[in-house]
Scaffold this active site. Structure first.
Site, PDB file in Angstrom:
ATOM      1  N   SER A  14     -41.279  23.784  22.073  1.00  0.00           N
ATOM      2  CA  SER A  14     -39.824  23.997  22.063  1.00  0.00           C
ATOM      3  C   SER A  14     -39.120  22.945  21.197  1.00  0.00           C
ATOM      4  O   SER A  14     -39.496  21.769  21.191  1.00  0.00           O
ATOM      5  CB  SER A  14     -39.273  23.891  23.497  1.00  0.00           C
ATOM      6  OG  SER A  14     -39.992  24.726  24.369  1.00  0.00           O
ATOM      7  N   ARG A  34     -34.199  29.025  16.611  1.00  0.00           N
ATOM      8  CA  ARG A  34     -33.081  28.873  15.665  1.00  0.00           C
ATOM      9  C   ARG A  34     -32.589  30.212  15.137  1.00  0.00           C
ATOM     10  O   ARG A  34     -33.350  31.163  15.015  1.00  0.00           O
ATOM     11  CB  ARG A  34     -33.555  28.065  14.454  1.00  0.00           C
ATOM     12  CG  ARG A  34     -33.675  26.622  14.708  1.00  0.00           C
ATOM     13  CD  ARG A  34     -33.719  25.879  13.389  1.00  0.00           C
ATOM     14  NE  ARG A  34     -35.039  25.835  12.787  1.00  0.00           N
ATOM     15  CZ  ARG A  34     -35.273  25.339  11.575  1.00  0.00           C
ATOM     16  NH1 ARG A  34     -34.267  24.873  10.840  1.00  0.00           N
ATOM     17  NH2 ARG A  34     -36.487  25.300  11.090  1.00  0.00           N
ATOM     18  N   ILE A  88     -43.558  33.400  20.259  1.00  0.00           N
ATOM     19  CA  ILE A  88     -44.720  32.504  20.134  1.00  0.00           C
ATOM     20  C   ILE A  88     -45.646  32.711  21.330  1.00  0.00           C
ATOM     21  O   ILE A  88     -46.874  32.764  21.182  1.00  0.00           O
ATOM     22  CB  ILE A  88     -44.308  31.016  20.023  1.00  0.00           C
ATOM     23  CG1 ILE A  88     -43.347  30.806  18.850  1.00  0.00           C
ATOM     24  CG2 ILE A  88     -45.535  30.139  19.849  1.00  0.00           C
ATOM     25  CD1 ILE A  88     -42.860  29.377  18.678  1.00  0.00           C
ATOM     26  N   GLY A 108     -42.867  30.611  28.651  1.00  0.00           N
ATOM     27  CA  GLY A 108     -42.109  31.309  27.611  1.00  0.00           C
ATOM     28  C   GLY A 108     -42.987  32.442  27.088  1.00  0.00           C
ATOM     29  O   GLY A 108     -44.055  32.187  26.529  1.00  0.00           O
ATOM     30  N   HIS A 136     -40.376  16.428  13.420  1.00  0.00           N
ATOM     31  CA  HIS A 136     -40.414  17.832  12.991  1.00  0.00           C
ATOM     32  C   HIS A 136     -39.012  18.241  12.534  1.00  0.00           C
ATOM     33  O   HIS A 136     -38.350  19.072  13.140  1.00  0.00           O
ATOM     34  CB  HIS A 136     -40.874  18.680  14.179  1.00  0.00           C
ATOM     35  CG  HIS A 136     -41.149  20.108  13.844  1.00  0.00           C
ATOM     36  ND1 HIS A 136     -41.831  20.513  12.723  1.00  0.00           N
ATOM     37  CD2 HIS A 136     -40.856  21.257  14.519  1.00  0.00           C
ATOM     38  CE1 HIS A 136     -41.936  21.825  12.720  1.00  0.00           C
ATOM     39  NE2 HIS A 136     -41.343  22.308  13.786  1.00  0.00           N
TER      40      HIS A 136
END
Ligand code: APR
Length: 312
Positions: free
Chosen positions: A122, A85, A14, A10, A178
């Site tokens: 993720s 999100r 991030i 990815g 989380h």
């Protein structure tokens, strides 16, 4: 000794900040991986970051790719593949989209870099790291989720601002899943060893706990996408602990085999990270209220894991 190889699965927000921090800390050569449609984006980001090394003085290489073969022999993998999100979404809302992505990543990682120490970021985190481990069949020492370090960092910041104390003197611990019912464990939070409960009143602490639980959502509401600077540096702390055998005690999502009374579940607990990966899960005493909050959080994680299992 050859430099270590760190694969970032990815190359988004991030991923880019991870590459920046890892290279600046000279922890290893970095391979930024993304899907074929984003390969040039990954290559461009890698080139931009490598050019910064003329000023940072880092000798680490950074490359971009969409070819899993380039991840061969990676010592560490940090996984941010998936969508973040949007305002109004919970982390759990991402399960439908991110589940096939984590499965794709797991299948390829198993084939190309089966010995890597894996840090999953993720979301929904606890279910994604569970599925990664299950799919790869890796030992629990080698697969961990990043959440508690970030949630504790948020808690620490809010305590520092409330008390005016230096962030350096604040120690916090956020356990559990989380999600919005994560468990900031007040009985282990101190400012230079002084219990936080002796310094702040209940109402103030309740407000800070609430803000910590919604800490990710607050940023999504402001930016329209999820946070990336603090998540990246949190995962780097975990990778560094592994690569430099630091034996740090960090709150991380770890696979539980009876610890804290839970089995076959990933959830945030204090772990020791060193050259052996997750070397130990530290069992600490919790009071009745904290145990009840942990049970509620575990229940929420289990519900998402059940959705994942049903989609097998
Ligand atoms: N393999 C590799 N990369 C993938 C795959 C895949 N199968 N599917 C998607 N990606 C990539 C996307 O192309 C994108 O570049 O993952 C990247 C994610 O980057 P961003 O959209 O910028 O998201 P980011 O903010 O980095 O967050 C990633 O971490 O904190 C969590 O909730 C967050 O689940 C989200 C993840």
């Amino acid at each position: 000794m050859a430099r270590k190889k760190i694969g970032l699965i990815g190359a988004g927000n991030i991923g880019g900040e991870l590459a920046n921090l890892l290279a600046q800390k000279q922890l290893g050569d970095v391979v930024l991986f993304d899907i074929p449609a984003k390969e040039n984006f990954a290559k461009g980001k890698a080139l931009d970051l490598e050019q910064a090394s003329a000023l940072s003085g880092s000798d680490c290489r950074i490359s971009g790719t969409a070819n899993w073969a380039d991840l061969a022999g990676a010592d560490v993998l940090i996984i941010t593949a998936g969508i973040p999100r949007k305002p109004g979404q919970s982390r759990d809302d991402l399960v439908g989209t991110n589940l096939p992505i984590i499965r794709d990543v797991a299948d390829n990682a198993k084939k190309h870099c089966p010995d890597a120490f894996v840090i999953v970021i993720s979301n929904p985190l606890d279910a994604m790291v569970y599925e990664y481990k299950r799919r790869v069949g890796a030992p629990r020492e080698k697969v961990v989720g990043m959440a508690g370090v970030l949630d504790s960092a948020r808690f620490s910041l809010f305590l520092a601002r409330e008390t005016g104390a230096s962030i350096k003197d604040i120690r916090t611990m956020v356990l559990g899943g989380h999600g919005d019912d994560m468990v900031p464990v007040l009985s282990y939070c101190t400012i230079s060893g002084i219990p936080i409960t002796q310094l702040l009143g209940k109402d103030v602490l309740d407000g800070i706990v609430k803000r910590t639980r919604g800490g990710g959502g607050e940023i999504v509401g402001l930016m329209g996408t999820s946070a990336y600077y603090a998540p990246a540096i949190s995962a780097v702390a975990m990778a560094e602990a592994y690569l430099l055998d630091q034996k740090r005690v960090l709150p991380c999502a770890a696979y539980l085999e009876g610890e804290y009374g839970y089995k076959d579940l990933y959830m945030g607990v204090p772990v020791v990270i060193g050259a052996g990966g997750v070397e130990k899960i530290v069992s600490i005493e919790l009071n009745a209220e904290e145990k009840a909050m942990l049970a509620k959080s575990a229940d929420s994680v289990q519900k998402v894991v059940d959705i994942v299992k049903a989609k097998s």
